[in-house]
Design an enzyme around this catalytic site. Structure first.
Site, PDB file in Angstrom:
ATOM      1  N   GLY A  35      85.485  94.313 -53.140  1.00 49.79           N
ATOM      2  CA  GLY A  35      85.785  95.333 -54.125  1.00 49.79           C
ATOM      3  C   GLY A  35      87.136  95.992 -53.960  1.00 49.79           C
ATOM      4  O   GLY A  35      88.134  95.365 -53.584  1.00 49.79           O
ATOM      5  N   SER A  36      87.166  97.285 -54.246  1.00 46.95           N
ATOM      6  CA  SER A  36      88.424  98.020 -54.354  1.00 46.95           C
ATOM      7  C   SER A  36      89.178  98.169 -53.043  1.00 46.95           C
ATOM      8  O   SER A  36      90.317  98.647 -53.044  1.00 46.95           O
ATOM      9  CB  SER A  36      88.151  99.408 -54.946  1.00 46.95           C
ATOM     10  OG  SER A  36      87.638  99.300 -56.253  1.00 46.95           O
ATOM     11  N   THR A  37      88.580  97.770 -51.920  1.00 45.48           N
ATOM     12  CA  THR A  37      89.341  97.775 -50.669  1.00 45.48           C
ATOM     13  C   THR A  37      90.539  96.837 -50.756  1.00 45.48           C
ATOM     14  O   THR A  37      91.502  96.976 -50.003  1.00 45.48           O
ATOM     15  CB  THR A  37      88.451  97.357 -49.486  1.00 45.48           C
ATOM     16  OG1 THR A  37      87.911  96.045 -49.724  1.00 45.48           O
ATOM     17  CG2 THR A  37      87.301  98.342 -49.294  1.00 45.48           C
TER      18      THR A  37
END
Length: 601
Positions: free
Chosen positions: A312-314
């Site tokens: 995801g957004s990591t």
């Protein structure tokens, strides 16, 4: 040799003519003969004494020279050499970075039977089944009454069990000495250690071989007699590892997660100080692997190394950091964030409507998918792929574990515009939490590539410069703002300057598409941000947390972030980090999650 007669006839006749006594001649000759014999014996004795003196002198000289050579050389233990094949039963210990034992050997015994020597096989079978509940009396009776002359009963038994078998008094039940592998800390670091079993064995000894983890990766080294029993020193810290597993277990329970994993790594060296995967197991009683179903359902599955997740957004910091390095943007650059964004037939939306434009800083802080894709488009697919490859996100990690090759990231074979877009915000490319920790460590290390290791004080070549120091520093500043005023506020620990990024990724269905109510929630963090020393990545598999105002949430900000914050609060003092008190500390509101204490005092 011609012997002189004692009574020579000529002399006897002359003596008689002169009236002399012939016996005097015999006495004289006898005396001469005796004198000659004595001279010869004396000569022989002198020669023997001379030879013996020379022999003793040479022997003492050799011994003296050998003693001098031994005194001048390095001391060493004598070794017994046995001709022919032999079973190597000795195995080196495994310790943590402080020398505390993680795996060692324990002297025990095996139990076997010679059925043909047994007096009462049926009675012995009944009594053995009473001592060992996992044995069946009927099966033992069948084995004892068959044609076999030798039968293993138990490969390792306790002293109490050995005494109980002794008390049976059956001459056909015999014991063999052997060493077994013992893990004194039970489940702690079980996935890292892996486990061991018996290889070649006979009634007098058994070979202990590794079957997973570092036990298998270093099996040859651990069994090599040339190491003189020196232990294998891992980079783990047992105290930190135990604390990590405790916090992770509590967080997994409170967040109702299916599984959880965490990785704590030193930024400069890549040494893994702690790494946990839940559910876990006891390597002293290693369970059998699953033969069907989802491999992650097995406690043997190492989520940190083998897990392949869309994180995801990591991932959003990667295209931003690369664009900063190429001077395509700066933190204040305004980016178009109108939603939805269309690429081909696909629409990309944000979790919230952030308006027409956001600065690069706010794209990271607010976690805008559209804004991140706009930045990735400035890079182009080829440059984006090359940068992710340089971060190590295309190949298995070089960690010293037998499971490492199975953790190769799932990389798209084709890289069209839509793939470039989805990878920019952490979908379409599946990697392990250890891959993510390594990539964040590279950013925290001034842009120099970091390679993870489980061996303490292992010399490694300096990593290549993947990112400029200036761009890496700016990226850390953006990640710090995510924690102070963005989606990771629940991970802020006053005094430790946590920088990080949350990521919530829908789980893919095996048949295609994504689940609507199953996610992997991740927080990737660096602390302290002003002097990066550690990277912590924490992931929860299918978490769900009830909110104080009602309803529930699966986002990483509500699940992974508070657990990571609690973990940093527990681990930082154990790592020797002192909280900074020279600046006003932010007041951070933390959600209460079903009893998990997440509020800082």
């Amino acid at each position: 040799m011609i012997r002189t007669p004692l009574r020579p006839l000529a002399r006897i006749l002359r003596a008689r003519e002169k009236g002399e006594n012939p016996d005097a001649i015999e006495a004289e000759n006898r005396a001469q003969r005796h004198a000659a014999i004595q001279d010869k014996a004396r000569s022989h004795a002198q020669n023997r004494l001379l030879f013996m003196s020379c022999a003793f002198a040479v022997a003492f000289g050799i011994v003296g020279l050998r003693m001098g050579a031994m005194a001048a050389g390095q001391p060493s233990e004598p070794r017994t050499q046995v001709s022919g094949a032999q079973i190597i039963s000795q195995r080196a210990d495994i310790t943590d970075r402080r020398g505390r034992v993680l795996a060692t050997n324990l002297l025990t015994h095996s139990l076997y039977a010679h059925p043909r020597q047994m007096i009462d096989p049926n009675g012995a079978a009944e009594k053995l089944a009473a001592i060992f509940p996992d044995l069946k009396a009927d099966r033992l009776k069948q084995d004892f009454s068959g044609k076999r002359s030798f039968l293993w009963i138990k490969k390792k038994i306790s002293p109490e069990q050995m005494q109980a078998v002794h008390d049976i008094g059956e001459p056909g039940l015999l014991f063999g000495p052997r060493e077994m592998r013992l893990y004194p800390n039970g489940k702690i670091a079980s996935h890292i250690l892996g486990g061991a079993t018996f290889g070649k064995e006979d009634v007098a000894s058994a070979e202990v071989v590794g079957i997973a983890g570092v036990e298998k990766a270093f099996d040859r080294w651990l069994r090599d007699p040339a190491n003189d029993g020196a232990p294998l020193s891992l980079s783990l810290d047992l105290t930190v590892q135990a604390a990590m597993e405790e916090v992770l277990g509590n967080g997994m329970r409170v967040m109702s997660a299916k599984g959880a994993t965490a990785v704590l790594m030193e930024v400069k060296t890549g040494e893994i100080v702690a790494m946990a995967s839940l559910p876990d197991f006891d390597p002293n009683d290693r369970p059998r692997p699953l033969l069907k179903g989802d491999p992650s359902d097995s406690p043997l599955f190492n989520r940190a190394v083998q897990g392949q997740y869309e994180l995801g957004s990591t991932f959003k910091i990667f295209p931003v950091a690369q664009a900063l390095d190429l001077k395509l943007i700066n933190p204040a650059t305004m980016i178009n964030t109108h939603t939805p964004m269309k690429i081909g037939k696909y629409l990309i939306n944000d979790f919230h409507n952030y308006g027409g434009q956001l600065s690069v800083t706010d794209i990271i802080v607010k976690s805008s998918n559209v804004g991140t894709v706009r930045v990735a488009q400035l890079l182009g697919p080829e440059r984006q792929k090359e940068f992710l490859k340089n971060l190590g996100l295309f190949e298995p990690t070089p960690i010293e574990m037998s499971e490492a090759p199975t953790g190769k990231p799932l990389v798209p074979q084709r890289w069209p515009a839509v793939t470039s877009a989805t990878v920019a915000f952490g979908h379409g490319l599946a990697a392990s939490p250890l891959h993510l920790a390594t990539a964040y460590a590279t950013i925290a290390n001034g842009g120099k590539r970091v390679r993870p290791t489980l061996v303490h004080d292992r010399s490694q070549r300096e990593g290549e410069q993947v990112l400029s120091p200036a761009a890496a520093h700016t990226a850390l500043q953006l990640l710090r703002q995510v924690v102070t005023r963005g989606t990771a506020r629940s991970a802020d620990v006053p005094g430790y300057e946590v920088a990080g990024k949350t990521g919530t990724a829908d789980k893919p269905r095996p048949s295609g598409g994504y689940y609507k109510n199953k996610v992997v929630a991740t927080l990737a963090s660096v602390f302290p941000a002003s002097d990066p020393q550690y990277v912590l990545v924490l992931s929860l598999d299918e978490p769900t947390v009830g909110l104080a105002g009602g309803g529930e949430s699966r986002t990483a900000g509500a699940t992974a972030a508070p657990v990571a914050g609690e973990m940093i609060r527990r681990l930082a003092p154990l790592l020797g980090l002192r909280p900074r008190t020279d600046q006003p500390l932010p007041v951070v509101e933390r959600p209460q999650a079903n009893g998990l204490k997440l509020v800082s005092n």
